[in-house]
Design a protein around this motif. Structure first.
Motif, PDB file in Angstrom:
ATOM      1  N   PHE A 276     105.231 178.671   9.754  1.00 20.17           N
ATOM      2  CA  PHE A 276     104.282 177.634  10.196  1.00 20.17           C
ATOM      3  C   PHE A 276     104.869 176.697  11.246  1.00 20.17           C
ATOM      4  CE2 PHE A 276     106.638 175.516   6.891  1.00 20.17           C
ATOM      5  CZ  PHE A 276     106.737 174.217   7.340  1.00 20.17           C
ATOM      6  N   THR A 277     106.191 176.611  11.344  1.00 20.07           N
ATOM      7  CA  THR A 277     106.789 175.702  12.338  1.00 20.07           C
ATOM      8  C   THR A 277     106.592 176.247  13.758  1.00 20.07           C
ATOM      9  OG1 THR A 277     108.947 176.800  12.247  1.00 20.07           O
ATOM     10  CG2 THR A 277     108.631 174.941  10.756  1.00 20.07           C
ATOM     11  N   GLY A 278     106.432 177.563  13.872  1.00 22.28           N
ATOM     12  CA  GLY A 278     106.096 178.154  15.174  1.00 22.28           C
ATOM     13  C   GLY A 278     107.278 178.449  16.081  1.00 22.28           C
ATOM     14  N   SER A 279     108.480 177.899  15.777  1.00 24.04           N
ATOM     15  CA  SER A 279     109.631 178.222  16.633  1.00 24.04           C
ATOM     16  C   SER A 279     110.921 178.123  15.831  1.00 24.04           C
ATOM     17  CB  SER A 279     109.707 177.266  17.830  1.00 24.04           C
ATOM     18  OG  SER A 279     110.359 176.070  17.452  1.00 24.04           O
ATOM     19  N   TYR A 280     111.924 178.878  16.283  1.00 22.22           N
ATOM     20  CA  TYR A 280     113.211 178.849  15.587  1.00 22.22           C
ATOM     21  C   TYR A 280     113.875 177.478  15.705  1.00 22.22           C
ATOM     22  CZ  TYR A 280     113.263 183.549  13.843  1.00 22.22           C
ATOM     23  OH  TYR A 280     112.979 184.654  13.095  1.00 22.22           O
ATOM     24  N   ASP A 281     113.648 176.774  16.817  1.00 18.41           N
ATOM     25  CA  ASP A 281     114.211 175.430  16.961  1.00 18.41           C
ATOM     26  C   ASP A 281     113.632 174.477  15.923  1.00 18.41           C
ATOM     27  OD1 ASP A 281     115.924 176.041  18.943  1.00 18.41           O
ATOM     28  OD2 ASP A 281     114.650 175.286  20.592  1.00 18.41           O
ATOM     29  N   ARG A 282     112.306 174.521  15.789  1.00 22.84           N
ATOM     30  CA  ARG A 282     111.691 173.619  14.804  1.00 22.84           C
ATOM     31  C   ARG A 282     112.068 174.035  13.386  1.00 22.84           C
ATOM     32  NH1 ARG A 282     107.539 173.304  18.733  1.00 22.84           N
ATOM     33  NH2 ARG A 282     106.437 175.076  17.834  1.00 22.84           N
ATOM     34  N   ALA A 283     112.199 175.342  13.150  1.00 22.16           N
ATOM     35  CA  ALA A 283     112.607 175.813  11.819  1.00 22.16           C
ATOM     36  C   ALA A 283     114.010 175.298  11.493  1.00 22.16           C
ATOM     37  CB  ALA A 283     112.563 177.334  11.760  1.00 22.16           C
TER      38      ALA A 283
ATOM     39  N   ARG B  69     117.682 171.508   8.596  1.00 24.34           N
ATOM     40  CA  ARG B  69     118.617 170.371   8.562  1.00 24.34           C
ATOM     41  C   ARG B  69     118.065 169.261   7.679  1.00 24.34           C
ATOM     42  NH1 ARG B  69     118.536 171.042  14.101  1.00 24.34           N
ATOM     43  NH2 ARG B  69     120.005 172.689  14.555  1.00 24.34           N
ATOM     44  N   GLN B  70     116.754 169.056   7.747  1.00 24.14           N
ATOM     45  CA  GLN B  70     116.154 168.019   6.886  1.00 24.14           C
ATOM     46  C   GLN B  70     116.260 168.404   5.414  1.00 24.14           C
ATOM     47  OE1 GLN B  70     112.170 166.696   8.061  1.00 24.14           O
ATOM     48  NE2 GLN B  70     112.586 167.405  10.131  1.00 24.14           N
ATOM     49  N   ILE B  71     116.088 169.683   5.126  1.00 23.83           N
ATOM     50  CA  ILE B  71     116.192 170.146   3.731  1.00 23.83           C
ATOM     51  C   ILE B  71     117.607 169.910   3.214  1.00 23.83           C
ATOM     52  CG2 ILE B  71     116.192 172.203   2.247  1.00 23.83           C
ATOM     53  CD1 ILE B  71     113.862 173.286   4.014  1.00 23.83           C
ATOM     54  N   LYS B  72     118.603 170.283   4.023  1.00 19.84           N
ATOM     55  CA  LYS B  72     119.992 170.077   3.608  1.00 19.84           C
ATOM     56  C   LYS B  72     120.278 168.594   3.378  1.00 19.84           C
ATOM     57  CE  LYS B  72     123.109 172.145   6.179  1.00 19.84           C
ATOM     58  NZ  LYS B  72     124.196 172.404   5.229  1.00 19.84           N
ATOM     59  N   ALA B  73     119.754 167.755   4.268  1.00 16.54           N
ATOM     60  CA  ALA B  73     119.987 166.314   4.134  1.00 16.54           C
ATOM     61  C   ALA B  73     119.323 165.774   2.870  1.00 16.54           C
ATOM     62  CB  ALA B  73     119.469 165.587   5.381  1.00 16.54           C
ATOM     63  N   ALA B  74     118.113 166.268   2.562  1.00 18.29           N
ATOM     64  CA  ALA B  74     117.411 165.780   1.366  1.00 18.29           C
ATOM     65  C   ALA B  74     118.161 166.192   0.100  1.00 18.29           C
ATOM     66  CB  ALA B  74     115.977 166.325   1.342  1.00 18.29           C
ATOM     67  N   ILE B  75     118.683 167.405   0.087  1.00 16.24           N
ATOM     68  CA  ILE B  75     119.436 167.865  -1.089  1.00 16.24           C
ATOM     69  C   ILE B  75     120.713 167.046  -1.246  1.00 16.24           C
ATOM     70  CG2 ILE B  75     120.727 169.806  -2.071  1.00 16.24           C
ATOM     71  CD1 ILE B  75     118.619 171.687  -0.828  1.00 16.24           C
ATOM     72  N   LEU B  76     121.358 166.763  -0.122  1.00 14.48           N
ATOM     73  CA  LEU B  76     122.587 165.968  -0.174  1.00 14.48           C
ATOM     74  C   LEU B  76     122.281 164.555  -0.671  1.00 14.48           C
ATOM     75  CD1 LEU B  76     125.613 166.006   0.401  1.00 14.48           C
ATOM     76  CD2 LEU B  76     125.112 165.200   2.716  1.00 14.48           C
TER      77      LEU B  76
END
Ligand code: TTP
Ligand code: MG
Length: 359
Positions: free
Chosen positions: A122-129, A134-141
């Motif tokens: 759904f993000t439409g691009s590898y950059d946005r993915a 990175r946001q997922i990793k930050a949230a888990i941390l």
């Protein structure tokens, strides 16, 4: 365009123990069976990275881990801490990680206690993915104070191999155009479905890397691997289209125990069986099931000969007492002449329930 993420937590059980016991931080740490001063009989669940530097890894006998830790200590390296681990806690952390993923991605497939696939198309691009990862990793941390490694690729296979590529605390991006070259230099063993036996038989033919394996035509792979050959031909070129499976349900819940000493002490064995049934019952009801139809008992003798016996009921059963009774009936023949004519000692017993129901 399909974009799939795969997340795998770093040294999961060990990282949780380090987080919850700051005095352990940075020390070599092994989560697993009691080493009992080198005489322990279970296995390593996991080791943190400093302990891995001593050669300790998952599924290794705990006695071997102890020996490696002692050898390192004698060389003047830091002493290793052994902890038993708390599986209930790891399950809870796992559920919270999945919840974090759901917050960022609509389709998530839990694939094990510390790993999951998620659809980032759904993000439409590898950059946005990558940005989202990175946001997922930050949230888990931030929320769990744990690090994860994420791989992003055009399918589940490439994503999973990518998440493992730079561990720990990594983000590895493999675009569709890069997938084939990314796989080529890897050991064949990295391809899901190629296990240690296949790896060995390929090594005998001089085939070590994915690139080596690409010499075969689909027909040759069919001859070597049977029906699986043609899909292997696709996989080693980075192509793999399995969908994410979101309504995953456990098929079985089981527990087993290796005894501190091989035994035929009936009172002891029954008390352990009773405990195992209690734990199995607690666990399958904790994940929302109410009934089971099949009970499986596993026995491993002192010589490692291992047998399983199961009984499937027509009507679902629910109670812990019924489970204990059925398990006992399955175990009994191993304690007398019927299944144990030579009176061998027992090393391990296990109990599992299957055909779980929510009615
Ligand atoms: P893994 O993801 O295989 O290992 P890990 O998270 O400890 O380390 P890595 O950084 O390499 O991903 O397994 C996740 C957890 O599952 C692990 O912490 C402990 C448990 N486990 C076992 O109990 N026994 C095993 O044989 C393995 C492989 C894992
Ligand atoms: Mg992991």
């Amino acid at each position: 365009m399909r974009i799939i993420g795969h997340l795998d937590m770093d040294a999961f059980f060990a990282a949780i123990e380090e987080r919850d016991h700051p005095e352990l931080k940075g020390r070599p740490l092994v989560v697993g069976a009691d080493p009992a001063g080198g005489l322990g009989r279970g296995v390593v669940s996991t080791a943190n990275y400093p302990a891995r530097a001593y050669g300790i890894h998952s599924a290794m006998p705990i006695s071997t881990a102890w020996r490696l830790a002692e050898a390192a200590r004698r060389r003047g390296r830091p002493a290793t801490v052994f902890v038993p681990g708390s599986h209930r806690k790891y399950g809870e952390v796992s559920a919270r990680i999945i919840a974090i993923l759901h917050h960022f991605a609509p389709v998530v497939e839990g694939a094990g206690i510390d790993e999951a696939y998620f659809d980032l198309s759904f993000t439409g691009s590898y950059d946005r993915a990558a940005d989202l990862a990175r946001q997922i990793k930050a949230a888990i941390l931030e929320q769990e104070r744990l690090t994860a490694s994420i791989g992003i690729g055009p399918n589940k296979m490439v994503a999973k191999i990518a998440s493992d590529f730079h561990k720990p605390d990594a983000l590895t991006l493999v675009t569709p155009g890069e997938a084939e070259d990314f796989l080529a230099p890897l050991a064949v063993r990295k391809i899901p479905g190629i296990g240690p036996k296949t790896e060995q038989s390929l090594a005998r033919l001089g085939i070590k890397t994915v690139k080596d394996l690409k010499r075969f035509t689909p027909e040759e792979l069919y001859e070597k691997f049977g029906k699986w050959g043609p899909s292997l031909y696709e996989r080693i070129r980075g192509r793999h289209d399995s969908p994410l499976v979101t309504s995953w349900e456990p098929k079985s819940v089981g527990e087993q125990e290796t005894f501190a000493q091989d035994t035929r002490d009936l009172e002891f064995i029954f008390s352990r069986l009773w405990e195992l049934c209690r734990e199995v019952h607690r666990r399958f009801t904790a994940v929302g099931f109410h009934t089971y139809r099949t009970v499986v008992v596993t026995v491993r003798f002192a010589d490692f000969a291992t047998y399983s016996r199961s009984h499937t009921r027509v009507a679902p059963a629910a109670s812990r007492r019924r489970l204990t009774f059925e398990a006992m009936k399955l175990l009994m023949p191993f304690l007398d002449r019927r299944e144990n004519p030579r009176g061998k000692l027992i090393r391990l017993i296990g109990v599992r329930v299957e055909k779980l129901g929510r009615e």
